[in-house]
Design a protein around this motif. Structure first.
Motif, short mmCIF file in Angstrom:
data_model
loop_
_atom_site.label_atom_id
_atom_site.label_comp_id
_atom_site.label_asym_id
_atom_site.label_seq_id
_atom_site.Cartn_x
_atom_site.Cartn_y
_atom_site.Cartn_z
N ILE A 163 0.83 -1.21 0.00
CA ILE A 163 0.00 0.00 0.00
C ILE A 163 0.86 1.25 0.00
O ILE A 163 0.60 2.21 -0.71
CB ILE A 163 -0.94 0.02 1.22
CG1 ILE A 163 -1.91 -1.17 1.16
CG2 ILE A 163 -1.70 1.34 1.29
CD1 ILE A 163 -2.85 -1.17 -0.01
N GLY A 164 1.93 1.27 0.81
CA GLY A 164 2.78 2.46 0.91
C GLY A 164 2.24 3.45 1.92
O GLY A 164 1.31 3.16 2.68
N TYR A 165 2.80 4.64 1.92
CA TYR A 165 2.39 5.65 2.89
C TYR A 165 2.38 7.03 2.24
O TYR A 165 2.90 7.24 1.14
CB TYR A 165 3.31 5.64 4.12
CG TYR A 165 4.76 5.96 3.83
CD1 TYR A 165 5.23 7.27 3.94
CD2 TYR A 165 5.66 4.97 3.45
CE1 TYR A 165 6.55 7.58 3.67
CE2 TYR A 165 6.99 5.26 3.19
CZ TYR A 165 7.43 6.57 3.30
OH TYR A 165 8.74 6.87 3.03
N VAL A 166 1.77 7.97 2.94
CA VAL A 166 1.61 9.36 2.48
C VAL A 166 2.28 10.28 3.48
O VAL A 166 2.19 10.08 4.69
CB VAL A 166 0.11 9.71 2.36
CG1 VAL A 166 -0.08 11.18 2.05
CG2 VAL A 166 -0.56 8.85 1.29
N SER A 167 2.99 11.29 2.97
CA SER A 167 3.57 12.30 3.86
C SER A 167 3.71 13.61 3.11
O SER A 167 3.42 13.70 1.91
CB SER A 167 4.92 11.83 4.40
OG SER A 167 5.89 11.79 3.37
N GLU A 168 4.18 14.63 3.81
CA GLU A 168 4.31 15.95 3.21
C GLU A 168 5.34 15.94 2.08
O GLU A 168 6.39 15.30 2.17
CB GLU A 168 4.72 16.98 4.26
CG GLU A 168 4.75 18.41 3.73
CD GLU A 168 5.11 19.42 4.79
OE1 GLU A 168 5.42 20.56 4.42
OE2 GLU A 168 5.07 19.07 5.98
#
Length: 606
Positions: A163-168
């Motif tokens: 899935i991975g991840y989200v960040s700024e």
């Protein structure tokens, strides 16, 4: 004389007046910078962040969704007479923390050469609890307001690496973007599906213009919202993952390093992609993201390292199945060809002596496949063994790479590795111009030497055998929005250079491996015909890796699997056990062999 001086003075005054008139004309009519400055003081522009698309599994189970979060924004030019003691009381921070926030913010403003009239985040990712506590007091602090956005939340901790991840967004990403969509402070997918499908998940920002009085108090929408635009939510994704199977795979891999990949052969859809060890995706959301990311990144077990795509191993004996089909295609052997197991040439294992092809695969005979490769690489097409081997290796490369080895398959995830299929050019570099021939490279015959594969390629290879000669590029998303279909490149068939009849022979041999060969004790299932191949990958000076590929059932296959368990010895133990449990779970809903499940969970593969 005086009359002339009077005319000059009058001319100067007229000229100055004309200059002022021209300047006023440009300010009021031509240039809009001053108008914009006035508007900025009277109108506040608020970005309306879109809701990011959610991600579901193939059966509609929720995997990733959104939770609201709130940023305290600051417009530096408007901050006046700040009661710092009251601010610290409301936001439950110390004076030292407040000073540090302002210091960091001023540094950021200078570094970006930013406009002090534009809003920027001051305190990020306030929770619902934080908002409830401060929302009645926010009007006390001129120049501050709340910006609403969403952050990722997870219905399951499974499939984090996929899935991975989200960040700024980083400064480097901002500087390198081509479409200029993102702004400082925006969130972006950094890995996995979140990164690959960013353009579909992100949606489109909206904007709201608000009128405010001279004290900065909001008085309502500017011109009744005439210039406002609504945000457009991102598109939801339906993944190919079977969440139940994925969770079971992660349960089996707990405490181990390696990977499990399960593919539906007919579609190329990835049913499960397990990377062990993994991490809890909830750690990479919210205000503690930075702290947790450092901890996870520094973990010696490398939980962010996506082994199914990025780990490159020698394939071991599972590569003998590919060797067999290439040799059949080249006509250097037939299924009935028998070759003596001469252990004085190369070491072997098990009790066998003079097998045909199916028997050689069943017993994983090293001398057999060494001789098979010799016949492929030394056909007498040149006058010396060096050129002869070169010609033969070029032909071998063509066939082996048609299975998807030695190149990126093109999965819908970033950071996929190629592996390595050694070519004549590779050996030229390795031997620095000195001549080389078959006797220098024969270890590639048994999946050792310079061969490198990634686990995804081996799962795809098992699916290719199940399909009798073709594969569809493995992928993790089966539908974008309501389309019901994946991206076009994930519907195309890729055919190998091998005739389908040779795949039937390979499947027959792989069935024998499970029925009576090296996988019979832990991969055989009572009511399902499993076709598989074990591999024990050398890993000096550490313990060998355990490897297994399989598909099932034999007729109309529904699942193809590859398993790598690092430092676990023979392929017929750890890897074969895990693969057969995954097959049972998917086809039957659970295992009928609790003793094998217990064996895997204990992790003592003897």
């Amino acid at each position: 004389m005086n009359e002339g001086r009077k005319e000059i003075i009058q001319f100067v005054f007229v000229l100055i007046g004309f200059v002022f008139l021209v300047k006023l004309f440009f300010i009021q009519i031509i240039e809009d910078s001053y108008k914009n400055l006035a508007d900025v003081n009277a109108i506040r522009k608020e970005v309306q962040y879109p809701i990011r698309g959610i991600i579901k599994d193939r059966n509609g189970k929720l995997i990733v969704y959104n939770n609201p979060e709130f940023d305290l924004m600051i417009i530096l030019r408007e901050v006046k007479n700040l009661d710092s003691a009251r601010f610290c009381q409301v936001f439950e921070i110390s004076q030292d923390q407040l000073r540090a926030l302002f210091k960091g913010f001023h540094t950021e403003i200078r570094n970006r050469k930013a406009n002090e009239l534009q809003p920027y985040p001051f305190i990020r990712q306030l929770s619902n609890y934080d908002l409830a506590r401060i929302q009645d007091n926010i009007d006390e602090f001129r120049g501050f307001f709340i910006q609403v956005r969403t952050t990722r939340a997870y219905a399951s901790t499974a499939a984090a690496n996929a899935i991975g991840y989200v960040s700024e967004i980083s400064k480097r990403q901002l500087d390198n973007q081509k479409e200029h969509f993102y702004r400082q402070g925006d969130y972006i997918g950094k890995s996995g599906i979140e990164a690959y499908y960013e353009q579909y998940l992100r949606g489109t920002r909206g904007v709201k213009y608000l009128m405010r009085n001279k004290d900065g108090v909001i008085k309502g929408a500017y011109e009744e919202g005439k210039y406002d635009t609504l945000s457009v939510p991102g598109q939801d994704l339906t993944s190919t993952i079977d969440l139940t199977l994925q969770e079971y795979g992660e349960f089996l891999m707990k405490g181990k390093a390696g990977s499990i990949i399960a593919i539906e052969p007919s579609s190329g859809e990835i049913l499960a992609m397990v990377s062990g060890p993994s991490y809890d995706p909830n750690l990479l959301t919210g205000k503690n993201y930075s702290e947790n990311f450092v901890l996870i990144s520094n973990d010696s077990l490398k939980p962010l390292f996506n082994r199914p795509l990025m780990a490159q191993y020698r394939p071991g004996s599972i590569f003998k199945v590919a060797q067999a089909m290439v040799a059949l295609q080249e006509g250097v052997i037939t299924p009935e060809t028998r070759i003596r197991c001469d252990r004085s040439i190369i070491n072997c294992h098990g009790a066998h002596t003079n097998e045909d092809l199916r028997g050689a695969i069943t017993n994983s005979c090293n001398p057999y496949f060494r001789e098979v490769l010799r016949r492929m690489l030394q056909k007498g097409k040149a006058n010396n063994p060096f050129d002869d081997t070169r010609i033969g290796l070029e032909e071998w490369d063509k066939h082996i790479m048609s299975f998807g080895f030695g190149k990126r398959l093109g999965i819908d995830l970033p950071n996929e590795k190629r592996g390595l299929v050694p070519s004549p050019a590779y050996y030229d570099r390795a031997y620095t111009g000195r001549p080389w021939k078959f006797s220098n490279i024969y270890s590639i015959a048994i999946g050792e030497g310079e061969n490198l594969v990634v686990p995804l390629q081996m799962a795809n290879f098992a699916a290719t055998i199940a399909n009798k000669g073709y594969y569809i590029t493995p992928h993790l998303i089966k539908s974008i929005g309501n389309s019901g279909v994946p991206l076009p490149q994930y519907t195309e068939r890729h055919y190998t250079t091998i005739d389908s009849a040779n795949f039937r022979i390979a499947a027959d041999a792989m069935r024998q491996v499970v029925e009576s060969g090296t996988a019979q004790y832990r991969a055989k299932l009572k009511d399902i015909v499993v076709c598989g191949k074990t591999g024990t990958v050398q890993n000096e000076p550490k313990s060998d890796h355990s490897v297994f590929i399989a598909f099932a059932p034999r007729v109309n296959p529904k699942i193809a699997v590859s398993v790598y368990v690092e430092y676990s010895g023979q392929g017929g133990r750890a890897a074969a056990s895990i693969a057969s449990l995954m097959i049972e779970k998917y086809l039957l809903g659970g295992t009928q062999r609790p003793n094998i499940e217990d064996y895997v969970l204990k992790g003592k593969f003897e």
